[in-house]
Design a protein around this motif. Structure first.
Motif, mmCIF file in Angstrom:
data_model
loop_
_atom_site.group_PDB
_atom_site.id
_atom_site.type_symbol
_atom_site.label_atom_id
_atom_site.label_comp_id
_atom_site.label_asym_id
_atom_site.label_seq_id
_atom_site.Cartn_x
_atom_site.Cartn_y
_atom_site.Cartn_z
ATOM 1 N N TYR A 134 0.821 -1.214 0.000
ATOM 2 C CA TYR A 134 0.000 0.000 0.000
ATOM 3 C C TYR A 134 0.854 1.264 0.000
ATOM 4 N N GLU A 135 1.943 1.281 0.787
ATOM 5 C CA GLU A 135 2.826 2.444 0.797
ATOM 6 C C GLU A 135 3.478 2.637 -0.565
ATOM 7 N N VAL A 136 3.963 1.527 -1.157
ATOM 8 C CA VAL A 136 4.602 1.594 -2.470
ATOM 9 C C VAL A 136 3.587 2.006 -3.531
ATOM 10 N N CYS A 137 2.380 1.505 -3.413
ATOM 11 C CA CYS A 137 1.327 1.831 -4.371
ATOM 12 C C CYS A 137 1.001 3.326 -4.323
ATOM 13 N N ILE A 138 0.917 3.862 -3.127
ATOM 14 C CA ILE A 138 0.637 5.299 -2.984
ATOM 15 C C ILE A 138 1.784 6.116 -3.574
ATOM 16 N N ALA A 139 3.020 5.691 -3.295
ATOM 17 C CA ALA A 139 4.177 6.399 -3.843
ATOM 18 C C ALA A 139 4.169 6.337 -5.370
ATOM 19 N N TRP A 140 3.794 5.208 -5.915
ATOM 20 C CA TRP A 140 3.732 5.069 -7.375
ATOM 21 C C TRP A 140 2.608 5.935 -7.948
ATOM 22 N N LYS A 141 1.446 5.931 -7.299
ATOM 23 C CA LYS A 141 0.325 6.757 -7.771
ATOM 24 C C LYS A 141 0.679 8.245 -7.727
ATOM 25 N N ILE B 35 7.839 7.185 -7.495
ATOM 26 C CA ILE B 35 8.695 6.111 -8.014
ATOM 27 C C ILE B 35 8.068 5.573 -9.294
ATOM 28 N N SER B 36 8.889 4.910 -10.095
ATOM 29 C CA SER B 36 8.405 4.359 -11.368
ATOM 30 C C SER B 36 7.716 3.023 -11.128
ATOM 31 N N LEU B 37 7.025 2.553 -12.144
ATOM 32 C CA LEU B 37 6.336 1.275 -12.060
ATOM 33 C C LEU B 37 7.323 0.144 -11.825
ATOM 34 N N SER B 38 8.425 0.148 -12.545
ATOM 35 C CA SER B 38 9.397 -0.934 -12.390
ATOM 36 C C SER B 38 10.005 -0.938 -10.992
ATOM 37 N N ASN B 39 10.309 0.249 -10.442
ATOM 38 C CA ASN B 39 10.855 0.312 -9.091
ATOM 39 C C ASN B 39 9.816 -0.104 -8.050
ATOM 40 N N ALA B 40 8.567 0.268 -8.263
ATOM 41 C CA ALA B 40 7.499 -0.125 -7.344
ATOM 42 C C ALA B 40 7.321 -1.637 -7.351
ATOM 43 N N ALA B 41 7.339 -2.225 -8.539
ATOM 44 C CA ALA B 41 7.187 -3.673 -8.645
ATOM 45 C C ALA B 41 8.362 -4.386 -7.983
ATOM 46 N N LYS B 42 9.589 -3.876 -8.195
ATOM 47 C CA LYS B 42 10.770 -4.482 -7.566
ATOM 48 C C LYS B 42 10.694 -4.370 -6.051
ATOM 49 N N ALA B 43 10.215 -3.238 -5.551
ATOM 50 C CA ALA B 43 10.111 -3.041 -4.103
ATOM 51 C C ALA B 43 9.134 -4.028 -3.472
ATOM 52 N N CYS B 44 8.136 -4.417 -4.240
ATOM 53 C CA CYS B 44 7.153 -5.376 -3.730
ATOM 54 C C CYS B 44 7.512 -6.818 -4.074
ATOM 55 N N GLY B 45 8.535 -6.990 -4.902
ATOM 56 C CA GLY B 45 8.961 -8.349 -5.265
ATOM 57 C C GLY B 45 7.991 -9.060 -6.188
ATOM 58 N N MET B 46 7.410 -8.326 -7.128
ATOM 59 C CA MET B 46 6.483 -8.943 -8.083
ATOM 60 C C MET B 46 6.708 -8.352 -9.475
ATOM 61 N N PRO B 47 6.261 -9.043 -10.503
ATOM 62 C CA PRO B 47 6.389 -8.506 -11.860
ATOM 63 C C PRO B 47 5.581 -7.219 -12.021
ATOM 64 N N GLU B 48 5.997 -6.412 -12.975
ATOM 65 C CA GLU B 48 5.315 -5.132 -13.224
ATOM 66 C C GLU B 48 3.838 -5.341 -13.540
ATOM 67 N N SER B 49 3.547 -6.335 -14.367
ATOM 68 C CA SER B 49 2.154 -6.558 -14.765
ATOM 69 C C SER B 49 1.294 -6.927 -13.553
ATOM 70 N N THR B 50 1.840 -7.725 -12.651
ATOM 71 C CA THR B 50 1.094 -8.110 -11.456
ATOM 72 C C THR B 50 0.901 -6.909 -10.544
ATOM 73 N N PHE B 51 1.960 -6.129 -10.355
ATOM 74 C CA PHE B 51 1.848 -4.943 -9.510
ATOM 75 C C PHE B 51 0.789 -3.998 -10.066
ATOM 76 N N TYR B 52 0.840 -3.740 -11.372
ATOM 77 C CA TYR B 52 -0.103 -2.821 -12.003
ATOM 78 C C TYR B 52 -1.538 -3.335 -11.850
ATOM 79 N N ASP B 53 -1.736 -4.630 -12.103
ATOM 80 C CA ASP B 53 -3.068 -5.219 -12.011
ATOM 81 C C ASP B 53 -3.606 -5.129 -10.588
ATOM 82 N N ARG B 54 -2.786 -5.494 -9.603
ATOM 83 C CA ARG B 54 -3.228 -5.457 -8.208
ATOM 84 C C ARG B 54 -3.477 -4.025 -7.749
ATOM 85 N N ALA B 55 -2.633 -3.076 -8.178
ATOM 86 C CA ALA B 55 -2.826 -1.672 -7.807
ATOM 87 C C ALA B 55 -4.139 -1.152 -8.396
ATOM 88 N N ARG B 56 -4.423 -1.537 -9.628
ATOM 89 C CA ARG B 56 -5.663 -1.118 -10.274
ATOM 90 C C ARG B 56 -6.873 -1.696 -9.539
#
Length: 166
Positions: A111-118, A122-143
């Motif tokens: 949630y903290e990383v998602c807010i920072a990304w929104k 931070i960029s999408l790739s950095n947000a996904a790396k911070a959460c330890g998941m692929p970019e597509s998964t991070f984007y889908d879950r954030a959406r």
């Protein structure tokens, strides 16, 4: 059937073309029409068999009847298997079994990383790396999280009208 037989499926209706005869199989079609079509096919087969030698026609007719019985048997087994599978799935769901791939739990910092990304901190790739998941998964879950939060706030705002509960 002969090499000239062709099958087409149009939704629930199946059309088989054999020696110039269209045979339509439809769940809504009445039995009399299907019976008529089968008799026409039998007449075509008989006409073709009369042109052959008796031994050869008998052999072809036996092969046709065997193939027909085998097809009916296979279809019956297939239908029985589908029914048992549907019953098993329904029973499992009634017991509360979740089917399919298990959901990956969100990391604690999501949630903290998602807010920072929104907030474009931070960029999408950095947000996904911070959460330890692929970019597509991070984007889908954030959406999906954003949609759930929006839906929840919309639902709450419908209940409160002018500072008072509706």
């Amino acid at each position: 059937m002969s090499a000239k037989a062709k099958n087409q499926c149009n939704g629930a209706e199946q059309i088989t073309r054999c020696n110039g005869i269209n045979i339509r199989f439809s769940p809504t079609e009445d039995r009399a029409e299907l019976k008529n079509q089968m008799q026409n096919l039998a007449g075509e087969i008989a006409a073709g068999l009369t042109k052959l030698e008796p031994a050869e026609s008998k052999e072809l007719l036996e092969a046709f009847v065997s193939a027909l019985l085998l097809s009916v048997s296979k279809e019956s087994r297939r239908e029985e298997r589908r029914q048992k599978q549907a019953e098993g799935i329904a029973a499992a769901r009634a017991r509360g079994v979740r089917l399919g791939r298990p959901r990956v739990t969100l990391p604690e910092n999501f949630y903290e990383v998602c807010i920072a990304w929104k907030n474009r901190e931070i960029s999408l790739s950095n947000a996904a790396k911070a959460c330890g998941m692929p970019e597509s998964t991070f984007y889908d879950r954030a959406r999906k999280v954003a949609a759930a939060v929006k839906k929840k706030t919309c639902f709450q705002s419908e209940r409160v009208v002018g500072g008072e509960e509706a």
